[in-house]
Design an enzyme around this catalytic site. Sequence first.
Site, mmCIF file in Angstrom:
data_model
loop_
_atom_site.group_PDB
_atom_site.id
_atom_site.type_symbol
_atom_site.label_atom_id
_atom_site.label_comp_id
_atom_site.label_asym_id
_atom_site.label_seq_id
_atom_site.Cartn_x
_atom_site.Cartn_y
_atom_site.Cartn_z
ATOM 1 N N SER A 218 -5.953 -0.371 -3.529
ATOM 2 C CA SER A 218 -5.526 0.584 -4.551
ATOM 3 C C SER A 218 -6.305 0.525 -5.851
ATOM 4 C CB SER A 218 -4.039 0.411 -4.832
ATOM 5 O OG SER A 218 -3.289 1.044 -3.827
ATOM 6 N N TYR B 43 5.886 4.576 -6.990
ATOM 7 C CA TYR B 43 4.552 4.453 -6.400
ATOM 8 C C TYR B 43 4.471 5.187 -5.071
ATOM 9 C CZ TYR B 43 0.127 1.961 -5.624
ATOM 10 O OH TYR B 43 -1.185 1.634 -5.450
ATOM 11 N N SER B 44 3.470 6.046 -4.939
ATOM 12 C CA SER B 44 3.268 6.774 -3.680
ATOM 13 C C SER B 44 1.782 7.019 -3.467
ATOM 14 C CB SER B 44 4.014 8.106 -3.693
ATOM 15 O OG SER B 44 3.714 8.862 -2.522
ATOM 16 N N ASN B 45 1.260 6.535 -2.369
ATOM 17 C CA ASN B 45 -0.150 6.762 -2.048
ATOM 18 C C ASN B 45 -0.453 8.235 -1.803
ATOM 19 O OD1 ASN B 45 -1.177 3.978 -2.021
ATOM 20 N ND2 ASN B 45 0.272 3.697 -0.358
ATOM 21 N N GLY C 16 -4.958 -4.238 -5.751
ATOM 22 C CA GLY C 16 -4.970 -3.507 -4.488
ATOM 23 C C GLY C 16 -4.712 -4.388 -3.296
#
Length: 377
Positions: free
Chosen positions: A95, A187-189, A331
């Site tokens: 990330s 949090y969301s990818n 990340g």
Amino acid sequence: MRVQTWQRFPSPLGAVLAGAVLALSGLASPAAIAATARPDSVQRGLDALVREDGLPGALASVKGPGGRSRSYTAGVGDLATGAPVPADGQVRIGSNTKAFTAVVVLQLVAEGKVGLDTPVDEYLRGLVRGERIDGRRITVRHLLQQTSGLPNYTEYDLQLRHYEPRELVDIALRHEGHFEPGRKWEYSNTNYVLAGMIVEAVTHRPIGEEIDRRVIRPVGLRHTYFPASGDITIREPHPKGYDREAAGAPPRDVTEMDPSWAWAAGGLISTNADLNRFYGALLSGDLLPKAQLDQMRTTVSAEFFGPGARYGLGLASFPLSCGGVYWGHGGSFPGYETRGGVTARGRAANIAVTAQPTDKATIDRMATLVDTALCQR
């Protein structure tokens, strides 16, 4: 790709992806470090991560305010052969990729090609629709600041195969939106896959090329790249990454993997020293005009990352025990975990380990080691 929280992935990819979710001059060789009579606090911390937390390998790069950098290693880089961890070897940085993607979007904002408060639907017409999901109400800012309410596609079933970005978004859109855009932080990818798609829609170029053209080459990141479609390898010297399917199971080599499931949210490969250079250039204003850098550093509470953490636009701040904060992201990617960032005084530190930690205590010890590296005199 994931940052300081915990989550399980369904099989079959779940066996590989389970674990933490989240977020040079004067280089010293491993031999020189080993010859030191009393290893410094960073070396002792890396040794402890290997010895006490059972991680196969660990590596770090620390840059002082004067510009001098030092690399550290611990453990082994290949469990099968016993080969050492290469100094400042390449790893999958997960990330941390979000910071690169956010910089590209904010450069486009500065150029008048993207509006931070413009709805996503303006760039991806009709794509973002679902139960309690409407791209006409979600802005670019919501994506970058993780306040869109969009489900996180990595919470759902991912297979060991190649993915196109639209497929990843579709996985998320099969699920109900979590909250009204702007109401809270989560949090969301999915947010950063959409951000990458916006970059491609506006520039008509692949996101990897835009990151390379706008960030990697201008800053001189010689060991950082966005893998080409279908490229499962790591190009340069690197420690192998490992995963355990269950507690007590033997470590499994997961170094080679199609990173398309992470894409603009977590697909980059880099080194600790390059990450130090990137975050240093970013915070020094070398990549963004002041107006956009100020927006990037306008934060909301993100305790998800840990006590006192705050999240801007693809960039997070973390409190330091010695006062002030440092800026970075962190990340997680199968086989690798990275933590680090830079301070206002120019000190930088990044740490990587070669397996995703299986308990929060290990993540906390990594965060403490970053704090130690940034606060030491």
